[in-house]
Design a protein around this motif. Structure first.
Motif: not given
Length: 305
Positions: A242-258
């Motif tokens: 039932r969960v709608r999932v959206r996945t993203t791969t992104v270049e850069g720092s995990a800290r700044s992105q989150l």
């Protein structure tokens, strides 16, 4: 209402209570509100805990949150009944008990974390200080608690769950299973979208590299990040259809992105292995960044290793 009941049943049986650290400050009472709503979503009971040290009570009440708290603190003897009354007003259907426990906040809450589905605290601003004794109780809990630690912070939209979005920072498949399961349970209980982000970094360019080699290496890194997401989600997606999932791969720092993406989320979740620091235990760098800068509540889920 019927959809909410279905979602609650789908979360599964989680018998341990949500534990909330309360000290009478405005941030801790905000944490009570958030935790009552969370307990209602998950079908959990609530346990409100006030740590106190009697001989210090007249000078400075024991703090369950950060030193930066409201000056309009509830008197120590009224902390527990005031928090319990607030929880009942928020949602009378959530079963809540409250207790004042002698001892300093950190060891008391660490012990509580052994018997909790999650530990909830409220702080206005976690600060980077030197040493455990001067540092934030919230940061120390995130590094040492036996259960997920949820720090209630951020703007009004995130606190009120208006974005209808849970954000997960995806780690490595061999260690991140519990954080992923926690995120899916949250999204399912809320009936909202689960955004999963995996960051990757472009390889450093060396003098011998040709211009064509660097983009090719970057594409390999991005493909590896996508493959890791597929591996991480393969089984858990089937358990939560039932969960709608959206996945993203992104270049850069995990800290700044989150941190940036937390402005459009109701809860940001990150798994954290307990790293060591010369001045004491600290959560990982990504968790630390979120604890300091996220625009919504933060859940730090302990990982093995």
């Amino acid at each position: 209402m019927q959809d909410a009941v279905v979602r609650r049943k789908a979360v599964g049986a989680m018998e341990l209570p949500l534990v909330v650290g309360v000290d009478g400050s405005a941030p801790s009472l905000l944490a009570v509100d958030w935790a009552v709503d969370e307990a209602g979503r998950l079908g959990l009971s609530l346990r409100l805990v006030h740590a106190f040290v009697p001989e210090r009570e007249q000078d400075a009440p024991a703090r369950t949150g950060d030193p930066e708290t409201s000056s309009q603190r509830v008197p120590a003897e009224d902390v527990v009944p005031a928090a319990a009354a607030r929880a009942r007003r928020r949602d009378p259907d959530v079963k809540a008990d409250a207790e004042a426990v002698p001892g300093d906040a950190l060891p008391v809450l660490l012990e509580e974390s052994r018997h909790a589905s999650a530990l909830v605290i409220g702080v206005p601003a976690l600060r980077e200080l030197t040493g455990l004794l001067l540092g934030s109780v919230g940061q120390a809990l995130a590094a040492r608690a036996r259960c997920p630690v949820i720090v209630v912070r951020g703007d009004g939209a995130g606190l009120a769950s208006r974005h209808e979005r849970v954000l997960l920072g995806a780690g490595d498949p061999d260690t991140s299973g519990e954080a992923v399961r926690f995120a899916f349970r949250e999204a399912e209980a809320r009936g909202c979208t689960l955004d999963i982000v995996r960051a990757w970094k472009r390889p450093a360019r060396k003098a011998a590299d040709r211009s064509r080699q660097v983009p090719e290496a970057a594409r390999r890194r991005e493909a590896q990040a996508s493959a890791l997401l597929d591996t991480l989600l393969r089984d858990v997606v089937l358990d939560h259809p039932r969960v709608r999932v959206r996945t993203t791969t992104v270049e850069g720092s995990a800290r700044s992105q989150l941190v940036r993406r937390s402005a459009a989320a109701d809860l940001v979740i990150v798994g954290a292995r307990r790293g060591r620091h010369p001045l004491g235990l600290r959560p990982g760098r990504t968790a630390q960044a979120l604890l300091h800068h996220a625009k919504c509540p933060v859940a730090v889920v302990p990982l093995p290793g």
